[in-house]
Design an enzyme around this catalytic site. Structure first.
Site, PDB file in Angstrom:
ATOM      1  N   ASP A  64       3.590  -0.326  -2.092  1.00 39.18           N
ATOM      2  CA  ASP A  64       3.000  -0.910  -0.886  1.00 39.18           C
ATOM      3  C   ASP A  64       1.506  -0.622  -0.956  1.00 39.18           C
ATOM      4  O   ASP A  64       1.078   0.535  -0.891  1.00 39.18           O
ATOM      5  CB  ASP A  64       3.618  -0.268   0.361  1.00 39.18           C
ATOM      6  CG  ASP A  64       3.099  -0.884   1.656  1.00 39.18           C
ATOM      7  OD1 ASP A  64       2.082  -1.603   1.624  1.00 39.18           O
ATOM      8  OD2 ASP A  64       3.703  -0.618   2.712  1.00 39.18           O
ATOM      9  N   VAL A  65       0.699  -1.668  -1.099  1.00 41.56           N
ATOM     10  CA  VAL A  65      -0.731  -1.454  -1.302  1.00 41.56           C
ATOM     11  C   VAL A  65      -1.398  -0.798  -0.101  1.00 41.56           C
ATOM     12  O   VAL A  65      -2.514  -0.272  -0.215  1.00 41.56           O
ATOM     13  CB  VAL A  65      -1.466  -2.761  -1.667  1.00 41.56           C
ATOM     14  CG1 VAL A  65      -0.974  -3.305  -2.998  1.00 41.56           C
ATOM     15  CG2 VAL A  65      -1.342  -3.796  -0.563  1.00 41.56           C
ATOM     16  N   ASN A  91      -4.529  -9.167  -5.158  1.00 43.15           N
ATOM     17  CA  ASN A  91      -3.923 -10.407  -4.692  1.00 43.15           C
ATOM     18  C   ASN A  91      -3.177 -10.295  -3.366  1.00 43.15           C
ATOM     19  O   ASN A  91      -2.973 -11.297  -2.699  1.00 43.15           O
ATOM     20  CB  ASN A  91      -2.949 -10.929  -5.776  1.00 43.15           C
ATOM     21  CG  ASN A  91      -2.087 -12.069  -5.284  1.00 43.15           C
ATOM     22  OD1 ASN A  91      -2.593 -13.139  -4.941  1.00 43.15           O
ATOM     23  ND2 ASN A  91      -0.787 -11.843  -5.221  1.00 43.15           N
ATOM     24  N   TYR A 154      -6.520 -13.611   9.558  1.00 42.20           N
ATOM     25  CA  TYR A 154      -6.448 -13.939   8.134  1.00 42.20           C
ATOM     26  C   TYR A 154      -7.798 -14.379   7.579  1.00 42.20           C
ATOM     27  O   TYR A 154      -8.321 -13.802   6.630  1.00 42.20           O
ATOM     28  CB  TYR A 154      -5.391 -15.022   7.923  1.00 42.20           C
ATOM     29  CG  TYR A 154      -5.194 -15.442   6.491  1.00 42.20           C
ATOM     30  CD1 TYR A 154      -4.793 -14.533   5.525  1.00 42.20           C
ATOM     31  CD2 TYR A 154      -5.396 -16.771   6.107  1.00 42.20           C
ATOM     32  CE1 TYR A 154      -4.593 -14.931   4.211  1.00 42.20           C
ATOM     33  CE2 TYR A 154      -5.195 -17.177   4.800  1.00 42.20           C
ATOM     34  CZ  TYR A 154      -4.794 -16.259   3.854  1.00 42.20           C
ATOM     35  OH  TYR A 154      -4.606 -16.650   2.550  1.00 42.20           O
ATOM     36  N   LYS A 158     -10.401 -12.024   5.285  1.00 42.59           N
ATOM     37  CA  LYS A 158     -10.723 -12.539   3.957  1.00 42.59           C
ATOM     38  C   LYS A 158     -12.225 -12.805   3.818  1.00 42.59           C
ATOM     39  O   LYS A 158     -12.791 -12.669   2.727  1.00 42.59           O
ATOM     40  CB  LYS A 158      -9.931 -13.807   3.672  1.00 42.59           C
ATOM     41  CG  LYS A 158      -8.457 -13.571   3.388  1.00 42.59           C
ATOM     42  CD  LYS A 158      -8.224 -12.773   2.115  1.00 42.59           C
ATOM     43  CE  LYS A 158      -6.757 -12.823   1.695  1.00 42.59           C
ATOM     44  NZ  LYS A 158      -6.501 -12.005   0.486  1.00 42.59           N
TER      45      LYS A 158
END
Length: 253
Positions: A64-65, A91, A154, A158
């Site tokens: 889990d990043v 990613n 989102y 980003k």
């Protein structure tokens, strides 16, 4: 064109499906050895077995990043198992839902892991005889505010990814590390968000599709090829770029 990736040592996060899976496959086909991770073990192992069928070395770990210790440990184990690192691809994304915790989720999965991943990989990439490369996956939603973007987490998080990558691209080249971003437009694959919208929100899906001059949504392998090129020695003089892969979706100069 020979991309110069034979024997390269590559990390790809979020590599069990969709764009991440396609990126890992494309690197393997170019002769790279891989360390891949994803949060869920079973689909990751299926992907790893398919990648090993190319004859390349593949280290696969469920990570889990958002778990800082787990992510940093994975980077160091990957460098040890592969004998160093040449490329890192960040990613993973927390998605684009509108649940109350979405801002925290995107911050914890889209931005902080990129920061930690690049910090932990930096000394390994700096030691690369090929020259190190980092590629972060962003989105066209960070570059406009109309649908399917809008005032949500989102696109905004980003956009922060884009800013951080651009700043790294000014500081890391002195250590032999290039840093770039790839921003996909709407990309469709079975089980992905746009496939669900096609079934559940057909009017919205068609409205977005109608705005893409290429006449269709993109495919994961089309994004993957852009990522692999930017990460390769063939792109040795490119750093700080944000390569948009969207079939002409964005209306901008």
């Amino acid at each position: 064109m020979d991309l110069g990736l034979d024997g390269a040592r590559v990390i790809v996060t979020g590599a069990s499906r969709g764009i991440g899976r396609a990126i890992a496959q494309t690197f393997a086909e170019e002769g790279a050895d891989l360390a891949v991770c994803a949060r869920t073990a079973e689909p990751l192992e299926r992907a790893a077995e398919e990648l090993r069928a190319t004859g390349r070395r593949v280290l696969a770990e469920p990570v889990d990043v958002a778990d800082e210790a787990g992510l940093r440990g994975f980077v160091d184990r990957a460098a040890r198992e592969l004998g160093g690192l040449d490329v890192v691809v960040s990613n993973v994304s927390g998605g684009s839902s509108t649940t109350p915790d979405q801002w925290e989720r995107n911050f914890a999965t889209d931005l902080l892991p990129l920061v930690r991943l690049t910090e932990q990989a930096e000394p390994h990439l700096a030691a690369s005889s090929r020259g190190g490369a980092i590629v972060a996956i962003s989105t066209t939603s960070a570059l406009h505010v109309t649908a399917p973007s809008g005032p949500g987490a989102y696109g905004a998080i980003k956009a922060a990814v884009n800013h951080h990558v651009a700043a790294l691209a000014r500081t890391l080249p002195e250590k032999g590390i290039r840093v770039n971003t790839v921003s996909p437009g709407p990309i469709e694959f079975e089980g992905g968000g746009w496939a669900r919208r096609r079934e559940r929100q057909p009017d919205f899906y068609q409205a977005i599709r109608s705005r893409i001059p290429s006449g269709r949504l993109g495919r994961p392998e089309e994004v993957a090829r852009a990522v692999v090129f930017l990460a390769s020695p063939a792109a040795s003089f490119i750093t700080g770029a944000n390569l948009v892969v969207d079939g002409g979706f964005l209306d901008r100069v």
